[in-house]
Scaffold this active site. Structure first.
Site, mmCIF file in Angstrom:
data_model
loop_
_atom_site.group_PDB
_atom_site.id
_atom_site.type_symbol
_atom_site.label_atom_id
_atom_site.label_comp_id
_atom_site.label_asym_id
_atom_site.label_seq_id
_atom_site.Cartn_x
_atom_site.Cartn_y
_atom_site.Cartn_z
ATOM 1 N N GLY A 247 -3.706 -2.465 10.339
ATOM 2 C CA GLY A 247 -3.758 -3.445 9.253
ATOM 3 C C GLY A 247 -4.128 -2.794 7.932
ATOM 4 O O GLY A 247 -4.855 -3.363 7.123
ATOM 5 N N ALA B 188 0.294 -0.056 5.234
ATOM 6 C CA ALA B 188 1.558 0.002 5.978
ATOM 7 C C ALA B 188 1.703 -1.204 6.900
ATOM 8 O O ALA B 188 2.762 -1.839 6.954
ATOM 9 C CB ALA B 188 1.623 1.303 6.779
ATOM 10 N N ALA C 98 -1.936 4.638 -6.628
ATOM 11 C CA ALA C 98 -0.866 4.816 -7.621
ATOM 12 C C ALA C 98 0.493 4.694 -6.940
ATOM 13 O O ALA C 98 0.673 5.145 -5.810
ATOM 14 C CB ALA C 98 -0.998 6.179 -8.284
ATOM 15 N N LYS D 26 1.749 1.289 -14.941
ATOM 16 C CA LYS D 26 1.893 2.751 -14.904
ATOM 17 C C LYS D 26 3.277 3.150 -15.419
ATOM 18 O O LYS D 26 4.287 2.754 -14.839
ATOM 19 C CB LYS D 26 1.693 3.236 -13.458
ATOM 20 C CG LYS D 26 1.941 4.723 -13.276
ATOM 21 C CD LYS D 26 1.708 5.178 -11.841
ATOM 22 C CE LYS D 26 2.151 6.624 -11.663
ATOM 23 N NZ LYS D 26 2.073 7.076 -10.274
ATOM 24 N N VAL E 142 -7.364 -0.755 20.243
ATOM 25 C CA VAL E 142 -6.453 -0.459 21.362
ATOM 26 C C VAL E 142 -7.090 0.626 22.221
ATOM 27 O O VAL E 142 -7.424 1.710 21.729
ATOM 28 C CB VAL E 142 -5.074 -0.002 20.834
ATOM 29 C CG1 VAL E 142 -4.205 0.529 21.969
ATOM 30 C CG2 VAL E 142 -4.384 -1.139 20.119
ATOM 31 N N LEU F 84 1.020 6.448 7.185
ATOM 32 C CA LEU F 84 0.439 7.750 7.529
ATOM 33 C C LEU F 84 0.831 8.184 8.941
ATOM 34 O O LEU F 84 0.877 9.380 9.232
ATOM 35 C CB LEU F 84 -1.083 7.697 7.383
ATOM 36 C CG LEU F 84 -1.584 7.372 5.968
ATOM 37 C CD1 LEU F 84 -3.097 7.173 5.946
ATOM 38 C CD2 LEU F 84 -1.185 8.464 4.975
ATOM 39 N N THR G 76 3.811 9.083 -3.692
ATOM 40 C CA THR G 76 4.999 8.711 -2.918
ATOM 41 C C THR G 76 4.727 8.010 -1.588
ATOM 42 O O THR G 76 5.658 7.475 -0.984
ATOM 43 C CB THR G 76 5.843 9.973 -2.637
ATOM 44 O OG1 THR G 76 4.974 11.064 -2.310
ATOM 45 C CG2 THR G 76 6.674 10.333 -3.833
ATOM 46 N N ILE H 86 3.173 5.217 -0.527
ATOM 47 C CA ILE H 86 3.456 3.778 -0.384
ATOM 48 C C ILE H 86 4.962 3.539 -0.506
ATOM 49 O O ILE H 86 5.529 2.706 0.211
ATOM 50 C CB ILE H 86 2.619 2.954 -1.389
ATOM 51 C CG1 ILE H 86 1.129 3.074 -0.995
ATOM 52 C CG2 ILE H 86 3.046 1.487 -1.406
ATOM 53 C CD1 ILE H 86 0.140 2.468 -1.974
HETATM 54 P P1 FAD Z 1 -4.540 3.268 7.377
HETATM 55 O O1 FAD Z 1 -4.947 2.706 6.078
HETATM 56 O O2 FAD Z 1 -5.338 4.398 7.918
HETATM 57 O O3 FAD Z 1 -4.541 2.081 8.428
HETATM 58 C C1 FAD Z 1 -4.556 2.317 9.814
HETATM 59 C C2 FAD Z 1 -4.797 1.018 10.538
HETATM 60 O O4 FAD Z 1 -4.680 1.239 11.940
HETATM 61 C C3 FAD Z 1 -6.183 0.431 10.305
HETATM 62 O O5 FAD Z 1 -6.081 -0.969 10.175
HETATM 63 C C4 FAD Z 1 -6.922 0.777 11.603
HETATM 64 O O6 FAD Z 1 -7.932 -0.144 11.887
HETATM 65 C C5 FAD Z 1 -5.785 0.661 12.610
HETATM 66 N N1 FAD Z 1 -6.011 1.400 13.846
HETATM 67 C C6 FAD Z 1 -5.982 2.734 14.072
HETATM 68 N N2 FAD Z 1 -6.246 3.014 15.353
HETATM 69 C C7 FAD Z 1 -6.425 1.825 15.976
HETATM 70 C C8 FAD Z 1 -6.736 1.439 17.311
HETATM 71 N N3 FAD Z 1 -6.910 2.335 18.289
HETATM 72 N N4 FAD Z 1 -6.871 0.126 17.576
HETATM 73 C C9 FAD Z 1 -6.689 -0.813 16.615
HETATM 74 N N5 FAD Z 1 -6.405 -0.502 15.335
HETATM 75 C C10 FAD Z 1 -6.273 0.796 15.019
HETATM 76 N N6 FAD Z 1 -0.373 6.706 -1.431
HETATM 77 C C11 FAD Z 1 0.198 6.321 -2.575
HETATM 78 O O7 FAD Z 1 1.295 5.743 -2.542
HETATM 79 N N7 FAD Z 1 -0.408 6.564 -3.775
HETATM 80 C C12 FAD Z 1 -1.565 7.239 -3.862
HETATM 81 O O8 FAD Z 1 -2.088 7.407 -4.970
HETATM 82 C C13 FAD Z 1 -2.158 7.717 -2.664
HETATM 83 N N8 FAD Z 1 -3.300 8.451 -2.687
HETATM 84 C C14 FAD Z 1 -3.808 8.934 -1.505
HETATM 85 C C15 FAD Z 1 -4.910 9.790 -1.531
HETATM 86 C C16 FAD Z 1 -5.396 10.331 -0.347
HETATM 87 C C17 FAD Z 1 -6.572 11.271 -0.373
HETATM 88 C C18 FAD Z 1 -4.808 9.978 0.896
HETATM 89 C C19 FAD Z 1 -5.344 10.522 2.188
HETATM 90 C C20 FAD Z 1 -3.727 9.132 0.916
HETATM 91 C C21 FAD Z 1 -3.204 8.618 -0.270
HETATM 92 N N9 FAD Z 1 -2.084 7.798 -0.265
HETATM 93 C C22 FAD Z 1 -1.523 7.397 -1.439
HETATM 94 C C23 FAD Z 1 -1.509 7.343 0.993
HETATM 95 C C24 FAD Z 1 -1.930 5.900 1.268
HETATM 96 O O9 FAD Z 1 -3.339 5.817 1.319
HETATM 97 C C25 FAD Z 1 -1.349 5.431 2.594
HETATM 98 O O10 FAD Z 1 0.029 5.696 2.620
HETATM 99 C C26 FAD Z 1 -1.514 3.951 2.758
HETATM 100 O O11 FAD Z 1 -2.836 3.563 2.538
HETATM 101 C C27 FAD Z 1 -1.070 3.521 4.136
HETATM 102 O O12 FAD Z 1 -2.011 3.851 5.106
HETATM 103 P P2 FAD Z 1 -1.736 3.313 6.571
HETATM 104 O O13 FAD Z 1 -1.662 1.830 6.535
HETATM 105 O O14 FAD Z 1 -0.587 4.045 7.124
HETATM 106 O O15 FAD Z 1 -3.022 3.791 7.381
#
Ligand code: FAD
Length: 501
Positions: free
Chosen positions: A14, A17, A52, A80, A187, A335, A346, A348
Site C-alpha cells: 500500500g 505503487a 518529485a 515543477k 504476508v 520498487l 523517474t 513514480i
Molecule cells: P513501498 O513504499 O516500500 O511500499 C511497499 C508496501 O508493501 C508497503 O505498504 C508495505 O507495508 C508492503 N509490504 C511489504 N512487505 C509486506 C508483507 N510481507 N506483508 C504485507 N505488506 C507488505 N520516486 C520518484 O518518482 N521521485 C523521487 O523524487 C523519488 N525519490 C526517491 C528517493 C529515495 C531515496 C528512494 C529510495 C526512492 C525514491 N523514489 C522516488 C522512488 C519512490 O519512493 C517509489 O517508487 C515509490 O514510493 C513507490 O514505492 P513502492 O510503493 O513500490 O514501495
C-alpha cells in the site's frame, strides 16, 4: 497457457505503487464484475520518500478523472518546471533541464544548430534564453501553458513535487470508493499451485487468506512475490551508476518554494532539494565506496538551507531492473520491479508505465506467454533508456576534484550511450531508438549544460542570412523574457489556483 478470464486481483503493498495500481484497476473494471483486494502492513510501512515527478503524472491523474486542485490540496503539492543541476559540470556551474523544448525549428532544422552556427560569432548565446520554462524557473515564477504550440510560450510541460504518502492516501480514498477492499496484515506465506507454480493465495499473520487469479507485487524493495517467491532475479548496474545509498531529511518549508527541483553535485554523489508547500525534501544520494554513512549525514546536514524536521533516514539500493516484472500470474510494480536513483525523478513514472503495460496486456482471456514476454521486453527497454540518460550526467562531468568524480569520468559506459554521445559530439545529432521517457530536448539540456559541444552543425542552418537570423533570435528572446516577467510568483500562483474553484 491458462484461458480463464481474470477478474480477481490481489495487490500486495500500500505504498505509492500499490494505491496507484488499485486506483487504476478500479477504473479499468468500472461497470464490470471484479474483486480487487489490497493487502498492506502498517508494521512494515512504506519507503516514505519520492516527492518529485515528471509531467506524465498529469496524464495519470487525468486518466482517473482527478481534479488538479483537489490533488494539490490533498498532497501538499507545488509545481515543477524541471530540475536545476548545480556543480555538475564543475563547481560553481548551474544549468536547467526543463520539461520543455529550446527555441523552435526554423525551416525544418532543429533550433540548436542555429545557435551552434552563431556560437563562434556571437558570444553569450545560451539555449536557456530560448526556453520559457527556464526563464520562469530562474525568476521563481510559474504559469500553465495556455496557448497552443508551436509558440515558445506554450511549448513546455510541468509536473509536481508532492507528499507521496499523502498521494497514496488520496488514491486509497479513490480506490475504496470504487470497491477496492483493503486488508491490513503481514504476508507470512505465499501459496502456490504445485503443478505450475502460479500463486493461488497470500496467507496473513492473523490467519486470513487472500485468494486471487492475478497478483500485483507492490511490496517495495523486498519483492515478496516477484523475487522472494518467484525468483525473477535483479540486474546490477552499479558499474554504470555507482551510487548505492541515500540519506533523507525533511526540512522546514522554503519561504518561496522554487518551481523546480534542485540537484547539487557533492563530493561522492548529489543532493536533492524538493520544495513542498509545508516542508522541503532533502537528501544525499551517494556511493558507499567513496563516503561513509556518517560523513554523508554530516555533509547533508551542513548543506541544508532549512532546519531539519526529523532524524535522517538511510536507504540502500542496487541500481538496475528486475529481470522480469511478469512471472507466471504475478506482475511487479514500483520498487519491486527495479530501481534507478531519483536523479531525474523517474520511479513514480515507471509505476505509471508499468500500470499502462498491465492494462494494455491485461490477461482478459487468461495468461499468454506472448503478453508476458512483451511486458518484460518493454520494461527492460525503458530501464535501459533511462539508465543511459542518468549515466550521461555523470560521465560528462569535468570535475576531477574528488575520487568519485574521477571515477565517473573514466568508468565504462553502455554501448548505446557511447553511440549517442559520439554522434552528438560529431554533428549535434540527437537520436532516439524507440519511445523514451526523455526526448531530444532533454538530452540537449544535459549535453549543453555539461559543456558537450558538437564539432559540426547542420549545414542547412546557413540558409538563413545572418542578420535575419539574429533578428529572429532577438525577437524570440525578448518575447520569452517579457512573458516570464509578467507571470505570477510560484507561491502566488498556488494560492490563486486553490481559490479558483
Ligand atoms: P513501498 O513504499 O516500500 O511500499 C511497499 C508496501 O508493501 C508497503 O505498504 C508495505 O507495508 C508492503 N509490504 C511489504 N512487505 C509486506 C508483507 N510481507 N506483508 C504485507 N505488506 C507488505 N520516486 C520518484 O518518482 N521521485 C523521487 O523524487 C523519488 N525519490 C526517491 C528517493 C529515495 C531515496 C528512494 C529510495 C526512492 C525514491 N523514489 C522516488 C522512488 C519512490 O519512493 C517509489 O517508487 C515509490 O514510493 C513507490 O514505492 P513502492 O510503493 O513500490 O514501495
Amino acid at each position: 497457457m491458462d484461458n480463464s478470464a481474470v477478474n480477481q486481483v490481489v495487490i500486495l503493498g500500500g505504498g505509492t505503487a500499490g494505491w496507484m495500481a488499485a486506483a487504476s484497476l478500479a477504473r479499468y473494471f468500472e461497470g464490470r464484475q471484479a474483486q480487487i483486494t489490497l493487502v498492506e502492513s502498517a508494521d512494515i510501512g512504506t519507503v516514505g520518500v519520492g516527492e518529485a515527478t515528471i509531467p506524465s503524472i498529469r496524464d495519470f491523474n487525468a486518466s482517473l478523472g482527478v481534479d488538479e486542485r483537489d490533488f494539490i490540496r490533498a498532497t501538499d503539492a507545488t509545481f515543477k518546471l524541471g530540475i536545476e543541476f548545480c556543480d555538475w559540470r564543475a563547481p560553481g556551474s548551474a544549468f536547467f533541464h526543463p520539461f520543455a523544448d529550446f527555441g523552435q525549428p526554423l525551416n525544418g532544422v532543429a533550433f540548436h544548430h542555429y545557435l551552434n552556427r552563431l556560437q563562434g560569432e556571437e558570444a553569450g548565446q545560451s539555449l536557456e534564453d530560448y526556453c520559457f520554462a527556464v526563464q520562469l524557473a530562474r525568476r521563481g515564477r510559474f504559469a500553465q501553458p495556455h496557448e497552443q504550440p508551436p509558440t515558445p510560450l506554450a511549448d513546455y510541460g510541468y509536473a509536481y513535487h508532492f507528499d507521496a504518502g499523502r498521494y497514496a492516501n488520496f488514491l486509497r480514498q479513490y480506490a475504496e470508493a470504487r470497491g477496492v477492499i483493503r486488508r491490513e496484515g503481514k504476508v507470512t506465506r505465499v501459496e502456490q499451485n504445485p503443478d505450475n507454480g502460479f500463486i493461488t493465495a497470500l496467507h496473513l499473520d492473523d490467519g486470513a487468506r487472500a485468494e486471487g487469479q492475478l497478483f500485483v507485487d507492490c511490496s517495495g524493495f523486498r519483492g515478496v512475490l516477484i523475487e522472494q517467491t518467484l525468483q525473477a532475479g535483479h540486474e546490477d548496474w552499479r558499474q554504470w551508476l555507482p551510487c548505492d545509498s541515500a540519506i533523507a531529511v525533511p526540512g522546514a518549508a522554503m519561504p518561496e518554494p522554487t518551481p523546480y527541483t534542485r540537484c547539487t553535485a557533492l563530493d561522492a554523489g548529489w543532493q536533492w532539494r524538493i520544495p513542498l508547500q509545508s516542508r522541503t525534501g532533502n537528501g544525499y544520494v551517494y556511493s558507499q565506496a567513496f563516503v561513509s554513512d556518517e560523513q554523508a549525514k554530516q555533509t547533508l546536514l551542513k548543506q541544508m538551507a532549512e532546519s531539519p524536521l526529523k532524524d535522517p533516514k538511510t536507504f540502500r539500493f542496487v541500481a538496475g531492473p528486475r529481470k522480469s516484472i511478469w512471472e507466471k500470474n504475478c506482475f511487479a510494480l514500483g520498487l519491486a520491479s527495479g530501481f534507478l536513483e531519483p536523479l531525474e525523478s523517474t520511479s513514480i513514472s515507471l509505476i505509471q508505465t508499468g500500470i499502462a503495460k498491465l492494462l494494455r496486456l491485461f490477461p482478459e482471456s487468461g495468461f499468454h506467454e506472448v503478453d508476458r514476454a512483451e511486458a518484460n521486453r518493454q520494461h527492460h527497454h525503458e530501464f535501459e533508456r533511462i539508465r543511459d540518460f542518468l549515466v550521461l550526467h555523470y560521465k560528462t562531468t569535468q570535475r576531477s576534484d574528488t575520487a568519485f568524480w574521477r571515477h565517473c569520468q573514466t568508468m565504462p559506459i553502455p554501448d548505446s550511450l557511447a553511440h549517442k554521445l559520439k554522434l552528438f559530439r560529431h554533428r549535434g545529432e540527437l537520436v532516439q531508438m524507440e519511445p523514451e521517457a526523455f526526448e531530444h530536448d532533454s538530452w540537449l539540456a544535459i549535453y549543453s549544460g555539461m559543456g558537450v559541444q558538437p564539432n559540426h552543425y547542420d549545414i542547412r542552418a546557413n540558409k538563413i542570412p545572418e542578420t535575419a537570423l539574429t533578428d529572429e533570435l532577438g525577437r524570440m528572446r525578448a518575447m520569452i523574457a517579457q512573458a516570464a516577467e509578467q507571470a505570477p510568483s510560484h507561491s502566488a500562483f498556488i494560492r490563486q489556483h486553490e481559490l479558483d474553484r
